[in-house]
Design a protein around this motif. Structure first.
Motif, PDB file in Angstrom:
ATOM      1  N   GLY A 108      38.602  39.883  45.096  1.00 12.94           N
ATOM      2  CA  GLY A 108      39.437  38.847  45.701  1.00 12.94           C
ATOM      3  C   GLY A 108      40.835  38.826  45.115  1.00 12.94           C
ATOM      4  N   LEU A 109      40.937  39.031  43.814  1.00  7.97           N
ATOM      5  CA  LEU A 109      42.241  39.106  43.164  1.00  7.97           C
ATOM      6  C   LEU A 109      43.048  40.283  43.698  1.00  7.97           C
ATOM      7  N   LEU A 110      42.412  41.445  43.760  1.00 11.25           N
ATOM      8  CA  LEU A 110      43.100  42.650  44.221  1.00 11.25           C
ATOM      9  C   LEU A 110      43.487  42.548  45.696  1.00 11.25           C
ATOM     10  N   ALA A 111      42.734  41.754  46.466  1.00  4.50           N
ATOM     11  CA  ALA A 111      43.044  41.561  47.880  1.00  4.50           C
ATOM     12  C   ALA A 111      44.131  40.520  48.097  1.00  4.50           C
ATOM     13  N   GLY A 112      44.594  39.877  47.015  1.00  7.38           N
ATOM     14  CA  GLY A 112      45.652  38.895  47.127  1.00  7.38           C
ATOM     15  C   GLY A 112      45.199  37.512  47.525  1.00  7.38           C
ATOM     16  N   ARG A 113      43.908  37.222  47.416  1.00 12.58           N
ATOM     17  CA  ARG A 113      43.412  35.894  47.791  1.00 12.58           C
ATOM     18  C   ARG A 113      43.769  34.840  46.748  1.00 12.58           C
ATOM     19  N   PHE A 114      44.003  35.267  45.520  1.00 15.75           N
ATOM     20  CA  PHE A 114      44.507  34.380  44.480  1.00 15.75           C
ATOM     21  C   PHE A 114      45.350  35.191  43.513  1.00 15.75           C
ATOM     22  N   ASP A 115      46.009  34.482  42.598  1.00 15.03           N
ATOM     23  CA  ASP A 115      46.986  35.115  41.702  1.00 15.03           C
ATOM     24  C   ASP A 115      46.433  35.370  40.308  1.00 15.03           C
ATOM     25  N   VAL A 116      45.397  34.652  39.940  1.00 18.83           N
ATOM     26  CA  VAL A 116      44.809  34.792  38.608  1.00 18.83           C
ATOM     27  C   VAL A 116      43.345  34.386  38.686  1.00 18.83           C
ATOM     28  N   VAL A 117      42.523  34.994  37.868  1.00 20.73           N
ATOM     29  CA  VAL A 117      41.121  34.600  37.743  1.00 20.73           C
ATOM     30  C   VAL A 117      40.981  33.696  36.532  1.00 20.73           C
ATOM     31  N   SER A 118      40.467  32.494  36.752  1.00 27.25           N
ATOM     32  CA  SER A 118      40.265  31.501  35.697  1.00 27.25           C
ATOM     33  C   SER A 118      38.767  31.260  35.551  1.00 27.25           C
ATOM     34  N   ALA A 119      38.077  32.207  34.926  1.00 23.18           N
ATOM     35  CA  ALA A 119      36.616  32.141  34.894  1.00 23.18           C
ATOM     36  C   ALA A 119      36.032  32.557  33.547  1.00 23.18           C
ATOM     37  N   GLY A 120      36.863  32.682  32.504  1.00 27.63           N
ATOM     38  CA  GLY A 120      36.342  33.123  31.216  1.00 27.63           C
ATOM     39  C   GLY A 120      35.748  34.511  31.280  1.00 27.63           C
ATOM     40  N   GLY A 241      27.097  49.208  13.998  1.00 25.05           N
ATOM     41  CA  GLY A 241      28.219  49.013  13.095  1.00 25.05           C
ATOM     42  C   GLY A 241      29.426  48.324  13.698  1.00 25.05           C
ATOM     43  N   VAL A 242      29.347  47.905  14.960  1.00 25.66           N
ATOM     44  CA  VAL A 242      30.487  47.283  15.645  1.00 25.66           C
ATOM     45  C   VAL A 242      30.192  45.805  15.901  1.00 25.66           C
ATOM     46  N   LYS A 243      31.105  44.927  15.493  1.00 26.40           N
ATOM     47  CA  LYS A 243      30.954  43.498  15.740  1.00 26.40           C
ATOM     48  C   LYS A 243      31.114  43.201  17.228  1.00 26.40           C
ATOM     49  N   GLN A 244      30.216  42.391  17.764  1.00 25.22           N
ATOM     50  CA  GLN A 244      30.198  42.069  19.187  1.00 25.22           C
ATOM     51  C   GLN A 244      30.796  40.680  19.402  1.00 25.22           C
ATOM     52  N   TYR A 245      32.119  40.629  19.545  1.00 26.50           N
ATOM     53  CA  TYR A 245      32.801  39.342  19.708  1.00 26.50           C
ATOM     54  C   TYR A 245      32.686  38.783  21.123  1.00 26.50           C
ATOM     55  N   SER A 246      32.526  39.640  22.127  1.00 25.81           N
ATOM     56  CA  SER A 246      32.457  39.231  23.535  1.00 25.81           C
ATOM     57  C   SER A 246      33.611  38.301  23.915  1.00 25.81           C
ATOM     58  N   PRO A 247      34.834  38.776  23.836  1.00 29.56           N
ATOM     59  CA  PRO A 247      35.981  37.920  24.173  1.00 29.56           C
ATOM     60  C   PRO A 247      36.231  37.866  25.668  1.00 29.56           C
ATOM     61  N   GLY A 248      36.857  36.782  26.120  1.00 30.34           N
ATOM     62  CA  GLY A 248      37.209  36.641  27.520  1.00 30.34           C
ATOM     63  C   GLY A 248      38.662  36.259  27.667  1.00 30.34           C
ATOM     64  N   GLY A 249      39.198  36.433  28.886  1.00 28.37           N
ATOM     65  CA  GLY A 249      40.592  36.100  29.115  1.00 28.37           C
ATOM     66  C   GLY A 249      40.888  35.875  30.583  1.00 28.37           C
ATOM     67  N   ALA A 250      42.151  35.601  30.868  1.00 30.08           N
ATOM     68  CA  ALA A 250      42.626  35.468  32.238  1.00 30.08           C
ATOM     69  C   ALA A 250      42.828  36.857  32.830  1.00 30.08           C
TER      70      ALA A 250
END
Length: 304
Positions: A108-120, A241-250
């Motif tokens: 939906g973002l790539l199709a231009g239906r919205f400008d940003v994803v706000s979903a964590g 050996g890798v810490k799994q922070y599971s970060p999210g963003g816009a």
């Protein structure tokens, strides 16, 4: 480098191709597209365009506590609250939401239906190949929900393995791999369909601990006030050996770098002030423990 596994279950099913569900009363049906191409126009000038229009169109997935509608149908949750603060600072005062299946957010973002994803949305290399992310706006350490009083004396998944207890995880969720890495036998891992099933199984004594992100578990406890459970302090699992922070963003379209960079400037002011961070989104279960470390960068997270 810390490469996270997504905090979400596998979301590549046919549901990912489902249609968009529009929030009643919101102006979300139209899309900005270049005539004859179907491509969103002017991403380089998108920030100026949004300031002129006075609103930004956001996609969200109706998932508490990340982005959802509250009892009054207002847009609420971690991502919309942070994003509203940031866009207001950028001179864009209104968020116009579109409720969408999680798997349809990026299309939906790539199709231009919205400008940003706000979903964590979790920052992963696979997603970075299609879109651009802000810097992390949260990390989601794992935690355990246990019966009140913590009768088994648990702390993390390694303690679950050491004490031979039964651990509940969501079906196809990353916590199953975390439990295996920590030494919990397959026969002691109980797959559950949804979060409420985990709490119910715990109260009924079918499991001894329920493993999920601390964010989700705190929200689950909040929505089940009176249940004889508690959420232990979060911990960061380590896989190979890798810490799994599971970060999210816009999430932004690939060409919208000016908007993303301006967003990141304001985001850094919030994540750099943990007291302000908690003041804004603490009511959704986010604590100083979810503030991203300064060393955790999207550029690193996007590397395969």
């Amino acid at each position: 480098m810390t490469v996270p596994l997504s905090r979400r279950r596998l979301l590549t099913s046919a549901a990912a191709l489902g249609g968009l569900l529009t929030v009643s009363g919101s102006l979300t049906a139209c899309s900005r597209t270049e005539v004859g191409t179907g491509a969103p126009p002017g991403d380089a000038d998108l920030l100026a365009e949004l300031r002129k229009e006075g609103h930004v169109r956001v996609g969200f997935a109706g998932e508490a506590p990340y982005g959802f509608q509250d009892g009054s149908a207002a847009l609420a949750g971690e991502a919309p609250t942070l994003h509203r603060e940031i866009f207001t600072a950028l001179g864009i005062r209104e968020l116009r939401p579109t409720l969408t299946e999680f798997g349809a957010l990026i299309p939906g973002l790539l199709a231009g239906r919205f400008d940003v994803v706000s979903a964590g949305m979790a920052i992963t290399p696979e997603r970075c190949a299609k879109v651009i992310f802000s810097e992390p706006e949260f990390v989601s350490p794992t935690a355990l929900m246990v019966r009140k009083g913590n009768p088994k004396g648990l702390a993390d998944l390694r303690s679950c393995a050491a004490k031979g207890v039964r651990v509940g995880v969501l079906t196809a969720a990353v916590e199953a791999s975390y439990a295996k890495e920590a030494g919990v036998p397959d026969g002691s891992v109980v797959a559950l369909a949804k979060q409420q099933d985990g709490l119910d199984a715990l109260v009924a004594g079918r499991i001894d601990a329920f493993a999920l992100t601390g964010i989700s578990l705190r929200w689950l406890a909040r929505t089940n006030q009176g249940a004889a459970v508690e959420v232990l302090d979060p911990f960061v699992p380590v896989v190979k050996g890798v810490k799994q922070y599971s970060p999210g963003g816009a999430v932004f379209r690939p060409g919208a770098t000016a908007l993303r960079d301006a967003f990141d400037t304001e985001l850094a002011k919030i994540t750099g002030d943990p007291a302000r961070y908690v003041r804004l989104i603490g009511k959704y279960g986010f604590t100083k423990g979810e503030v991203p470390p300064r060393t955790l960068r999207t550029a690193d997270l996007c590397k395969a």
